[in-house]
Design a protein around this motif. Structure first.
Motif, short mmCIF file in Angstrom:
data_model
loop_
_atom_site.label_atom_id
_atom_site.label_comp_id
_atom_site.label_asym_id
_atom_site.label_seq_id
_atom_site.Cartn_x
_atom_site.Cartn_y
_atom_site.Cartn_z
N GLY A 117 24.93 -6.51 -15.34
CA GLY A 117 24.18 -6.26 -16.06
C GLY A 117 22.66 -6.20 -15.90
O GLY A 117 21.57 -5.98 -16.23
N ILE A 118 22.48 -6.36 -14.48
CA ILE A 118 21.46 -5.40 -14.10
C ILE A 118 20.93 -3.79 -14.22
O ILE A 118 19.63 -3.24 -14.74
N LEU A 119 22.37 -3.67 -13.73
CA LEU A 119 21.73 -1.73 -13.98
C LEU A 119 21.65 -1.51 -14.95
O LEU A 119 21.84 -0.59 -15.32
N ASP A 120 22.58 -2.32 -16.14
CA ASP A 120 22.53 -1.78 -17.73
C ASP A 120 21.61 -1.99 -18.33
O ASP A 120 21.32 -0.96 -19.07
N ALA A 121 20.45 -3.08 -17.28
CA ALA A 121 19.56 -3.32 -18.27
C ALA A 121 18.03 -2.84 -17.44
O ALA A 121 17.49 -2.05 -18.92
N ASP A 122 18.25 -2.37 -16.47
CA ASP A 122 16.97 -2.04 -14.98
C ASP A 122 16.85 -1.12 -14.61
O ASP A 122 16.73 0.00 -14.35
#
Length: 223
Positions: A26-31
């Motif tokens: 989730g973090i990788l996809d978002a930021d």
């Protein structure tokens, strides 16, 4: 009264590696990769760093696990009984779409090609090549051609998408590229002039699958 060690163990059991990996994705996809820190993970999971370190040693371990998770889904998302050639096309297109949705996956596989996710790719595609009857000596070369083509095109497609500002009209953007191409000397660039208009109309996924089919056509001559 529970000891500190017992509380840590219960917390580690409640916080599975799968939850950690999903939060990391989730973090990788978002930021992006730079945003993935253990501090960011602890905030997202509302836990302490010790519970995360219980399951993953470091950021590299976490990135490898996240990449393997995405690739594992691609390799298993093929209906049972699918004919080998179509299974390869499904896997390749799944990889293309996965890297389009998760651009960091392509960067991870390119930066560390010996990680487990690459083994998953080779096993999935190689198994279908075996089912096709590709001779043993040619299997590695055929699998390498398919995997490297899929990763290269999918990675380039994801990189291209990041270079274009959000909200850009695709047709207008490609038309601008074509306008530059057709200004080139046709005597020096005859092929570019011939295919320029196709650039505006082409579909990235269809173009990708056309390349897969070309490789599979060559593979078909090896049996």
């Amino acid at each position: 009264m529970a000891t500190s060690k017992q509380r840590t163990e219960r917390r580690a059991d409640a916080l599975s590696k799968e939850r950690i990996v999903e939060a990391a994705i989730g973090i990788l996809d978002a930021d992006g990769e730079r945003a993935l820190t253990f501090r960011a993970l602890t905030r997202r999971l509302a836990t302490g760093p010790g519970a995360i370190y219980w399951h993953v040693e470091n950021k590299g371990d976490l990135l490898a696990a996240a990449t393997s998770h995405v690739i594992g889904q691609v390799m298993t998302d093929v209906p049972a009984g699918t004919e080998p050639r179509e299974a390869i096309r499904t896997m390749a297109l799944g990889l293309f779409d996965a890297i389009d949705a998760h651009p960091w996956v392509g960067a991870q596989l390119a930066g560390e090609p010996w990680q487990f996710a690459m083994l998953q790719l080779f096993e999935g595609i190689g198994g279908q090549l075996m089912a096709l009857g590709v001779p043993g000596p040619a299997q590695f070369g055929a699998a390498s051609a398919l995997v490297n083509y899929a990763l290269g095109v999918a990675g380039q497609n994801a990189a291209n998408a990041r270079l274009v500002p959000p909200g850009t009209d695709r047709t207008a953007f490609l038309s601008g590229v074509v306008d530059q191409w057709v200004r080139l000397d046709p005597a020096q660039y005859p092929f570019v002039h011939r295919i320029a208009k196709q650039l505006v109309e082409h579909d990235d996924r269809d173009q990708f699958l056309a390349g897969v089919d070309l490789i599979l056509a060559g593979v078909g001559t090896l049996g």
